[in-house]
Design an enzyme around this catalytic site. Structure first.
Site, PDB file in Angstrom:
ATOM      1  N   LYS A 197      -4.263 -53.620 -19.683  1.00 27.08           N
ATOM      2  CA  LYS A 197      -3.452 -52.985 -20.940  1.00 27.08           C
ATOM      3  C   LYS A 197      -1.711 -53.553 -20.772  1.00 27.08           C
ATOM      4  O   LYS A 197      -0.229 -53.741 -21.507  1.00 27.08           O
ATOM      5  CB  LYS A 197      -2.209 -51.058 -20.720  1.00 27.08           C
ATOM      6  CG  LYS A 197      -3.400 -50.587 -20.829  1.00 27.08           C
ATOM      7  CD  LYS A 197      -3.753 -48.931 -21.718  1.00 27.08           C
ATOM      8  CE  LYS A 197      -5.390 -48.898 -21.941  1.00 27.08           C
ATOM      9  NZ  LYS A 197      -4.526 -46.846 -22.392  1.00 27.08           N
ATOM     10  N   LYS A 206     -15.302 -50.176 -24.368  1.00 26.47           N
ATOM     11  CA  LYS A 206     -15.806 -48.611 -23.828  1.00 26.47           C
ATOM     12  C   LYS A 206     -15.408 -47.913 -26.139  1.00 26.47           C
ATOM     13  O   LYS A 206     -14.302 -48.626 -25.777  1.00 26.47           O
ATOM     14  CB  LYS A 206     -14.838 -47.993 -22.653  1.00 26.47           C
ATOM     15  CG  LYS A 206     -13.662 -48.092 -22.764  1.00 26.47           C
ATOM     16  CD  LYS A 206     -13.364 -47.093 -22.237  1.00 26.47           C
ATOM     17  CE  LYS A 206     -12.081 -46.442 -22.389  1.00 26.47           C
ATOM     18  NZ  LYS A 206     -11.815 -45.287 -22.347  1.00 26.47           N
ATOM     19  N   LYS A 210      -9.658 -44.147 -27.990  1.00 24.94           N
ATOM     20  CA  LYS A 210      -9.096 -43.604 -28.972  1.00 24.94           C
ATOM     21  C   LYS A 210      -7.714 -44.780 -29.950  1.00 24.94           C
ATOM     22  O   LYS A 210      -7.712 -44.579 -30.680  1.00 24.94           O
ATOM     23  CB  LYS A 210      -7.780 -42.435 -28.788  1.00 24.94           C
ATOM     24  CG  LYS A 210      -9.162 -41.714 -27.928  1.00 24.94           C
ATOM     25  CD  LYS A 210      -7.702 -40.305 -27.444  1.00 24.94           C
ATOM     26  CE  LYS A 210      -7.480 -40.556 -25.625  1.00 24.94           C
ATOM     27  NZ  LYS A 210      -6.328 -39.758 -25.161  1.00 24.94           N
TER      28      LYS A 210
END
Ligand code: ATP
Ligand code: LTN
Length: 327
Positions: free
Chosen positions: A111, A193, A196
């Site tokens: 991130k 994966k 969201k």
């Protein structure tokens, strides 16, 4: 009864990965454990959030907890920032963590992308997560596979602190992962994966998606060209992911599904999967609407925060005593 704790970030779009990896376990555990389920809003501000949307999202996740079957009579449900102990223990743990171990966290590396301007909160994220868990003398943490490294860090911190400040300072927790469903992959790129925050909304199926969106996402899902419905993660990641989703929602084993669709191609298989997923999500969506209309949510969260706050106070008193903090 064993103490269970877990949390989900209120960042919108709770998807079937969150459900099959984490939420489903929340429900299964609540009959024979003392469960505490949190909406981790302090984690969500590690990246900028729109205040109005965040508040909406907190209530949305809380309602989804109840909609999938978390029962506030059995489990404690609350919002992280309503219990100040999370931030307080987080600082104490920060002082016992190493910058080296935090730099090695995969989620942080992904991130932050090694940018100078990466938010410090992203770096500290796993310590706050450790505080969430350790604050409640948690023994079991039901989570998806992607959280394994954070759970290991939590255990390391607890063992380290117990070694220095007394073996009864913190309870060392264990992660609990689903045998199947622990890592649902993105529909468009089955090697990532399901997430969201991914830009492509057809990469995921959110719990509140209407049937036509579910249909589109599944019919467009990336597969291979050999046309054989067979579970082989390495060579056929797309079909294998769809088989896992089909299997956990229907309760039919993957071997049985392979037999059922032998020689029938991907079209029929996908069409049936749409039906399975739509049918599985319909009662959740119905319950979600009921919860939202009932007006009970605020009361449940308030009572939850009071219950959680009392447990948190006890742990903090013990930890501060052992550290020599306060009067
Ligand atoms: P994002 O999906 O945007 O990366 P996240 O991983 O931060 O969000 P959280 O809300 O923090 O999602 O995760 C809630 C729970 O869902 C965690 O226990 C996590 O391990 C689990 N989870 C998230 N994605 C998946 C997935 N694709 N498959 C299985 N479990 C998952
Ligand atoms: N980091 C977790 C969310 C989370 C969590 C927790 C999970 C925050 N605190 C405590 C279990 C226990 C994630 O899934 N991204």
């Amino acid at each position: 009864m064993k103490r269970v704790f877990s949390g989900i970030q209120p960042t919108g779009n709770i998807h079937i990965g969150n459900y099959l990896g984490a939420l489903k376990q929340f429900v299964e555990l609540q009959d024979n454990s003392d469960c505490i389920y949190c909406i981790v809003d302090l984690h969500s501000i590690t990246v900028p959030q729109d205040p109005k949307k965040l508040r909406e999202s907190i209530r949305n996740v809380a309602a989804l907890y109840l909609a999938v079957g978390v029962d506030p009579k059995k489990s404690t449900v609350f919002v992280q920032s309503d219990v100040p102990g999370h931030s307080e223990l987080s600082w104490i743990l920060t002082c016992c963590s190493y910058t080296g171990e935090l730099s090695r966290m995969t989620q942080f590396k992904q991130k932050s992308k090694e940018k100078e301007s990466a938010p410090t909160g992203l770096f500290m994220y796993p310590v706050l997560m450790a505080a969430d868990i350790l604050l409640y003398d948690t023994q079991i943490v039901p989570v998806g596979d992607d959280q394994k490294q954070h759970i290991e860090l939590t255990r390391d911190l607890a063992v380290r602190i117990n070694g220095k400040y007394g073996k009864d300072t913190l309870v060392v927790p264990e992660g609990k992962y689903m045998k199947s469903g622990a890592r649902i992959m993105a529909l468009d790129e089955p090697t990532n994966k399901m997430s969201k925050s991914a830009e492509n909304e057809f990469s995921r199926i959110s719990l509140l998606d209407p049937p036509n969106k579910i249909k589109k996402a599944i019919m467009r899902a990336t597969t291979d060209s050999d046309g054989e419905v067979r579970f082989d993660v390495e060579n056929k990641p797309g079909i294998s992911n769809l088989l896992s989703i089909y299997s956990v929602f229907s309760g039919i084993s993957i071997e049985q599904l392979e037999k059922k669709y032998q020689g029938s191609g991907y079209g029929d298989f996908k069409k049936d999967l749409v039906e399975v997923v739509v049918d599985a999500l319909a009662p959740i969506q119905q319950k979600y609407n009921d919860v939202m209309e009932s007006g009970e949510l605020d009361k449940i969260l308030k009572e939850g925060a009071e219950k959680a706050g009392a447990i948190a106070q006890k742990t903090l008193r013990r930890v501060k005593e052992n550290f020599g903090l306060g009067l």
